[in-house]
Write a protein that holds these residues in place. Structure first.
Motif, PDB file in Angstrom:
ATOM      1  N   ARG A  44      17.957 -19.600  21.107  1.00  0.00           N
ATOM      2  CA  ARG A  44      18.281 -21.037  21.067  1.00  0.00           C
ATOM      3  C   ARG A  44      17.239 -21.811  20.261  1.00  0.00           C
ATOM      4  O   ARG A  44      17.569 -22.692  19.470  1.00  0.00           O
ATOM      5  N   TRP A  45      15.971 -21.491  20.502  1.00  0.00           N
ATOM      6  CA  TRP A  45      14.873 -22.165  19.785  1.00  0.00           C
ATOM      7  C   TRP A  45      15.036 -21.982  18.283  1.00  0.00           C
ATOM      8  O   TRP A  45      14.928 -22.942  17.509  1.00  0.00           O
ATOM      9  N   ALA A  46      15.309 -20.748  17.851  1.00  0.00           N
ATOM     10  CA  ALA A  46      15.440 -20.462  16.421  1.00  0.00           C
ATOM     11  C   ALA A  46      16.669 -21.144  15.824  1.00  0.00           C
ATOM     12  O   ALA A  46      16.616 -21.712  14.724  1.00  0.00           O
ATOM     13  N   ILE A  68      24.737 -27.432  17.930  1.00  0.00           N
ATOM     14  CA  ILE A  68      24.709 -27.096  16.499  1.00  0.00           C
ATOM     15  C   ILE A  68      26.077 -26.625  16.006  1.00  0.00           C
ATOM     16  O   ILE A  68      26.203 -26.132  14.886  1.00  0.00           O
ATOM     17  N   GLN A 109      14.620 -17.745  23.165  1.00  0.00           N
ATOM     18  CA  GLN A 109      14.078 -17.613  21.811  1.00  0.00           C
ATOM     19  C   GLN A 109      15.172 -17.815  20.751  1.00  0.00           C
ATOM     20  O   GLN A 109      14.938 -18.428  19.709  1.00  0.00           O
ATOM     21  N   ARG A 135      18.228 -23.858  16.792  1.00  0.00           N
ATOM     22  CA  ARG A 135      18.088 -25.322  16.705  1.00  0.00           C
ATOM     23  C   ARG A 135      17.184 -25.744  15.542  1.00  0.00           C
ATOM     24  O   ARG A 135      17.300 -26.861  15.043  1.00  0.00           O
ATOM     25  N   ARG A 136      16.299 -24.875  15.118  1.00  0.00           N
ATOM     26  CA  ARG A 136      15.367 -25.212  14.052  1.00  0.00           C
ATOM     27  C   ARG A 136      15.781 -24.657  12.692  1.00  0.00           C
ATOM     28  O   ARG A 136      15.099 -24.898  11.693  1.00  0.00           O
ATOM     29  N   ALA A 137      16.879 -23.929  12.663  1.00  0.00           N
ATOM     30  CA  ALA A 137      17.329 -23.343  11.396  1.00  0.00           C
ATOM     31  C   ALA A 137      17.956 -24.404  10.495  1.00  0.00           C
ATOM     32  O   ALA A 137      18.640 -25.319  10.965  1.00  0.00           O
ATOM     33  N   SER A 138      17.729 -24.276   9.200  1.00  0.00           N
ATOM     34  CA  SER A 138      18.348 -25.187   8.232  1.00  0.00           C
ATOM     35  C   SER A 138      19.819 -24.849   8.017  1.00  0.00           C
ATOM     36  O   SER A 138      20.609 -25.694   7.582  1.00  0.00           O
TER      37      SER A 138
END
Length: 258
Positions: free
Chosen positions: A11-13, A38, A9, A15-18
């Motif tokens: 890692r998912w967050a 990242i 979870q 990778r999608r964070a600005s």
């Protein structure tokens, strides 16, 4: 086990964070190991800051007069919750060792500021170890009062088992007071040996006692310590976060407008 379960979870967050902010370099390295792709977008922005109107360089003699403290005593201060993670029993054991080895003078004092579930137990430990006459439990107090007690001290000691980037370290340094602390979390980035304090292994009362004795015998430069903390004000940290957020938001606003 819980961390392993949460890793997907996280890692998912990430990778999608600005934007990704690590409050210590140690945390930035952990994030980079978890999600190597990242690494280039991770920003290090400390979260430990200080109000320079409250925590500032003051005359130790004058502050001690105000607080009715012995002007010749060497004072070590702890500030924090009286809970297991803070390692206060390690500090009390280190203080007992210093007393028994005669590294302390009769008027040296250990002051503990804070409240918590361990207070009664820690007071019993101090009594049973023969330290009671040199240890004072001052309880909790407002920040404005804490600043005065820090300024009265020779050293701030933080023997925590785990920490991020403790505010109290920056507060002490802003007052020109060197710090003795466990080498955990972001503390090694904040405490530079022989410059603004000393670090020691976590949970090691012998090493902590040696560091306290060393710290008490070192002629620290209070002005240099305070100057080193001058960039860690809440305003300067807010500016760094604002710069990060603006860098993320402004390009998107331009896209919308076009």
């Amino acid at each position: 086990a819980r961390r392993l379960l949460l890793a997907p979870q996280i890692r998912w967050a990430l990778r999608r964070a600005s934007g990704v902010v690590g409050v210590s370099r140690a945390l930035c390295e952990r994030i980079a190991r978890l999600v190597p792709d990242i690494q280039g977008s991770i920003r290090h922005i400390p979260c430990a800051g200080v109000d320079p109107t409250v925590f500032r360089l003051r005359s130790r003699i004058e502050v001690r007069q105000e607080l009715e403290l012995d002007r010749e005593a060497r004072i070590v201060i702890f500030i924090g919750q009286l809970v297991p993670i803070k390692g206060i029993e390690i500090l009390l054991e280190a203080w007992r060792q210093l007393l028994s080895s005669r590294h302390l003078r009769d008027n040296d004092r250990l002051l503990l500021i804070g409240e918590g579930p361990l207070r009664g137990r820690l007071q019993r430990v101090a009594n049973e170890s023969g330290c009671a006459g040199t240890v004072r439990f001052l309880g909790g107090m407002q920040q404005s009062r804490v600043a005065g007690w820090i300024s009265a001290a020779n050293l701030l000691c933080l023997p925590s088992r785990n920490e991020g980037s403790p505010n109290v370290i920056v507060e002490a340094q802003a007052c020109g007071v060197p710090v003795i602390a466990s080498a955990v979390g972001g503390i090694p980035e904040m405490v530079v040996p022989r410059v603004n304090g000393l670090t020691c292994p976590v949970g090691d009362s012998v090493a902590l006692a040696e560091a306290i004795a060393d710290g008490l015998g070192t002629p620290w430069d209070a002005s240099a310590i305070a100057a080193g903390a001058s960039s860690r004000t809440w305003l300067s940290l807010a500016d760094r976060n604002l710069e990060l957020l603006a860098g993320i938001i402004q390009p998107r606003l331009q896209e919308v407008r076009s």
